[in-house]
Design a protein around this motif. Structure first.
Motif, PDB file in Angstrom:
ATOM      1  N   LEU A 145       0.852  -1.187   0.000  1.00 28.64           N
ATOM      2  CA  LEU A 145       0.000   0.000   0.000  1.00 28.64           C
ATOM      3  C   LEU A 145       0.886   1.235   0.000  1.00 28.64           C
ATOM      4  CD1 LEU A 145      -2.604  -1.089   2.693  1.00 28.64           C
ATOM      5  CD2 LEU A 145      -2.754  -1.337   0.207  1.00 28.64           C
ATOM      6  N   MET A 146       0.528   2.204  -0.829  1.00 30.23           N
ATOM      7  CA  MET A 146       1.304   3.433  -0.961  1.00 30.23           C
ATOM      8  C   MET A 146       0.433   4.645  -0.629  1.00 30.23           C
ATOM      9  SD  MET A 146       4.117   2.270  -2.241  1.00 30.23           S
ATOM     10  CE  MET A 146       5.018   1.597  -3.598  1.00 30.23           C
ATOM     11  N   ASP A 147       1.066   5.681  -0.070  1.00 29.13           N
ATOM     12  CA  ASP A 147       0.331   6.930   0.119  1.00 29.13           C
ATOM     13  C   ASP A 147       0.370   7.708  -1.198  1.00 29.13           C
ATOM     14  OD1 ASP A 147       2.837   8.147   0.020  1.00 29.13           O
ATOM     15  OD2 ASP A 147       2.829   8.764   2.121  1.00 29.13           O
ATOM     16  N   SER A 148      -0.192   8.912  -1.226  1.00 35.61           N
ATOM     17  CA  SER A 148      -0.290   9.654  -2.483  1.00 35.61           C
ATOM     18  C   SER A 148       1.060  10.144  -2.992  1.00 35.61           C
ATOM     19  CB  SER A 148      -1.273  10.816  -2.344  1.00 35.61           C
ATOM     20  OG  SER A 148      -0.872  11.681  -1.305  1.00 35.61           O
ATOM     21  N   SER A 149       2.103  10.099  -2.158  1.00 36.92           N
ATOM     22  CA  SER A 149       3.442  10.447  -2.632  1.00 36.92           C
ATOM     23  C   SER A 149       4.224   9.189  -3.025  1.00 36.92           C
ATOM     24  CB  SER A 149       4.203  11.247  -1.571  1.00 36.92           C
ATOM     25  OG  SER A 149       4.435  10.464  -0.424  1.00 36.92           O
ATOM     26  N   TYR A 150       3.513   8.058  -3.159  1.00 36.79           N
ATOM     27  CA  TYR A 150       4.076   6.766  -3.561  1.00 36.79           C
ATOM     28  C   TYR A 150       5.119   6.225  -2.579  1.00 36.79           C
ATOM     29  CZ  TYR A 150       1.546   7.741  -7.812  1.00 36.79           C
ATOM     30  OH  TYR A 150       0.549   8.035  -8.696  1.00 36.79           O
ATOM     31  N   SER A 151       4.938   6.567  -1.312  1.00 30.25           N
ATOM     32  CA  SER A 151       5.771   5.986  -0.251  1.00 30.25           C
ATOM     33  C   SER A 151       5.037   4.786   0.320  1.00 30.25           C
ATOM     34  CB  SER A 151       6.022   6.999   0.860  1.00 30.25           C
ATOM     35  OG  SER A 151       6.733   8.108   0.358  1.00 30.25           O
ATOM     36  N   PRO A 152       5.726   3.670   0.557  1.00 30.05           N
ATOM     37  CA  PRO A 152       5.055   2.496   1.132  1.00 30.05           C
ATOM     38  C   PRO A 152       4.600   2.785   2.557  1.00 30.05           C
ATOM     39  CG  PRO A 152       7.414   2.107   0.886  1.00 30.05           C
ATOM     40  CD  PRO A 152       7.148   3.434   0.292  1.00 30.05           C
ATOM     41  N   VAL A 153       3.345   2.438   2.843  1.00 30.50           N
ATOM     42  CA  VAL A 153       2.776   2.680   4.184  1.00 30.50           C
ATOM     43  C   VAL A 153       2.132   1.444   4.778  1.00 30.50           C
ATOM     44  CG1 VAL A 153       2.442   5.152   3.827  1.00 30.50           C
ATOM     45  CG2 VAL A 153       0.602   3.569   3.238  1.00 30.50           C
ATOM     46  N   GLY A 154       2.142   0.319   4.062  1.00 24.90           N
ATOM     47  CA  GLY A 154       1.536  -0.881   4.610  1.00 24.90           C
ATOM     48  C   GLY A 154       1.324  -1.947   3.564  1.00 24.90           C
TER      49      GLY A 154
END
Length: 59
Positions: free
Chosen positions: A44-53
């Motif tokens: 799962l990625m946030d809107s800045s395409y960083s992995p968050v889960g």
């Protein structure tokens, strides 16, 4: 089987409620095209395409 969404709220850049809502909307739309079998895992990625889960299907 279990369908598990695991989001690290500390890893989210920006507002956590808005980002979590965006992630859930995206995956809710994608579910009809997914094969929900044991072992399926998606990052799962946030809107800045960083992995968050992760999203996982476990046995």
């Amino acid at each position: 089987m279990r369908f598990v969404i695991d989001i690290d709220m500390d890893a989210i850049t920006g507002g956590a409620p808005q980002e979590i809502a965006r992630i859930l909307r995206y995956w809710a739309g994608a579910l009809p095209q997914m094969e929900l079998t044991t072992g399926v895992e998606q990052e799962l990625m946030d809107s800045s395409y960083s992995p968050v889960g992760h999203l996982r299907v476990t046995g």
